[in-house]
Structure formats: C-alpha cells, structure tokens
Design a protein around this motif. Structure first.
Motif, PDB file in Angstrom:
ATOM      1  N   GLU A 248       0.823  -1.223   0.000  1.00  0.00           N
ATOM      2  CA  GLU A 248       0.000   0.000   0.000  1.00  0.00           C
ATOM      3  C   GLU A 248       0.850   1.265   0.000  1.00  0.00           C
ATOM      4  N   GLU A 249       1.909   1.266   0.782  1.00  0.00           N
ATOM      5  CA  GLU A 249       2.788   2.439   0.818  1.00  0.00           C
ATOM      6  C   GLU A 249       3.389   2.696  -0.560  1.00  0.00           C
ATOM      7  N   GLY A 250       3.805   1.634  -1.231  1.00  0.00           N
ATOM      8  CA  GLY A 250       4.364   1.763  -2.573  1.00  0.00           C
ATOM      9  C   GLY A 250       3.341   2.254  -3.573  1.00  0.00           C
ATOM     10  N   ARG A 251       2.109   1.737  -3.481  1.00  0.00           N
ATOM     11  CA  ARG A 251       1.057   2.201  -4.395  1.00  0.00           C
ATOM     12  C   ARG A 251       0.745   3.671  -4.176  1.00  0.00           C
ATOM     13  N   ALA A 252       0.734   4.097  -2.931  1.00  0.00           N
ATOM     14  CA  ALA A 252       0.511   5.518  -2.639  1.00  0.00           C
ATOM     15  C   ALA A 252       1.657   6.361  -3.209  1.00  0.00           C
ATOM     16  N   THR A 253       2.874   5.875  -3.085  1.00  0.00           N
ATOM     17  CA  THR A 253       4.033   6.583  -3.628  1.00  0.00           C
ATOM     18  C   THR A 253       3.946   6.666  -5.143  1.00  0.00           C
ATOM     19  N   LEU A 254       3.557   5.568  -5.801  1.00  0.00           N
ATOM     20  CA  LEU A 254       3.399   5.595  -7.257  1.00  0.00           C
ATOM     21  C   LEU A 254       2.335   6.599  -7.676  1.00  0.00           C
ATOM     22  N   GLY A 255       1.241   6.661  -6.922  1.00  0.00           N
ATOM     23  CA  GLY A 255       0.209   7.646  -7.226  1.00  0.00           C
ATOM     24  C   GLY A 255       0.737   9.063  -7.111  1.00  0.00           C
ATOM     25  N   TRP A 256       1.530   9.320  -6.091  1.00  0.00           N
ATOM     26  CA  TRP A 256       2.120  10.643  -5.909  1.00  0.00           C
ATOM     27  C   TRP A 256       3.067  10.954  -7.073  1.00  0.00           C
ATOM     28  N   LEU A 257       3.929   9.973  -7.449  1.00  0.00           N
ATOM     29  CA  LEU A 257       4.841  10.171  -8.572  1.00  0.00           C
ATOM     30  C   LEU A 257       4.082  10.416  -9.862  1.00  0.00           C
ATOM     31  N   ALA A 258       2.990   9.686 -10.063  1.00  0.00           N
ATOM     32  CA  ALA A 258       2.181   9.869 -11.278  1.00  0.00           C
ATOM     33  C   ALA A 258       1.649  11.299 -11.362  1.00  0.00           C
ATOM     34  N   ARG A 259       1.165  11.809 -10.245  1.00  0.00           N
ATOM     35  CA  ARG A 259       0.638  13.184 -10.231  1.00  0.00           C
ATOM     36  C   ARG A 259       1.752  14.210 -10.440  1.00  0.00           C
ATOM     37  N   GLN A 260       2.909  13.974  -9.859  1.00  0.00           N
ATOM     38  CA  GLN A 260       4.023  14.914  -9.983  1.00  0.00           C
ATOM     39  C   GLN A 260       4.590  14.984 -11.396  1.00  0.00           C
ATOM     40  N   HIS A 261       4.547  13.869 -12.109  1.00  0.00           N
ATOM     41  CA  HIS A 261       5.217  13.792 -13.407  1.00  0.00           C
ATOM     42  C   HIS A 261       4.254  13.634 -14.588  1.00  0.00           C
ATOM     43  N   LYS A 262       2.987  13.874 -14.320  1.00  0.00           N
ATOM     44  CA  LYS A 262       2.008  13.833 -15.405  1.00  0.00           C
ATOM     45  C   LYS A 262       2.282  14.996 -16.346  1.00  0.00           C
ATOM     46  N   ASP A 263       2.239  14.712 -17.645  1.00  0.00           N
ATOM     47  CA  ASP A 263       2.536  15.768 -18.642  1.00  0.00           C
ATOM     48  C   ASP A 263       1.550  16.900 -18.599  1.00  0.00           C
TER      49      ASP A 263
END
Length: 95
Positions: A80-95
């Motif tokens: 779960e922690e990793g999935r939350a981190t991936l979600g944060w990364l996705a939002r930060q690096h979305k074009d």
C-alpha cells in the motif's frame, strides 16, 4: 526527449512509463536519466534475456522498475505504501 506517464493502475500498483527513444539497448542509460529526474535510487539491477528489473528506493519506499522489449516499461509496488508513492509520482510527473 523525456520520460512520461502513459497510464496509472492504482489497484494493481502499476505506473506505465514511456520514452520516445526507449528500446532494449537504450534502457540502462535512459533508466539512469529517469532515476535522476524523479529522485529515485537503484538498489539492485537485474537483466535477463528479455527483461530488465531494477529494485528502486524513493525515500524509504521500495519500488520496481521493469522493462520488457514487447511489453514496455513500468514501475510497480508491492504494498500500500508503494502504491501511494506511485500515485504521488504519477501526479508529480504527469505531462
């Protein structure tokens, strides 16, 4: 040319990535660029006949970077922690 988010499967914990110059031979160099750009650290690097799989760290979280020639490139998380981190990364690096 840079990395971009192609898709995000929150339930599966998979962040699909793309790069216009990505192929089997370019992966190691381009992956290093991704790590630098996204502030990720490589803990372990494995490659086989048809797949690269790197274990990464983002702060205290463990993630996996995968590349298969026919399937593409993605980041994954085991918990779960990793999935939350991936979600944060996705939002930060979305074009």
């Amino acid at each position: 040319m840079h990395w971009h988010v192609m898709g995000w499967d929150e339930e599966a914990g998979i962040l699909l990535l793309g790069h216009p110059a990505l192929d089997w031979d370019s992966f190691p160099v381009l992956a290093q660029d991704l790590l630098a750009e996204w502030e990720l650290s490589a803990l372990q690097r494995d490659s086989g006949a048809d797949r690269h799989c790197w274990q990464l760290a983002f702060e205290e979280c463990r993630l996996w970077l995968h590349f298969e020639h026919h399937s593409g490139c993605w980041l994954s998380a085991d918990d779960e922690e990793g999935r939350a981190t991936l979600g944060w990364l996705a939002r930060q690096h979305k074009d």
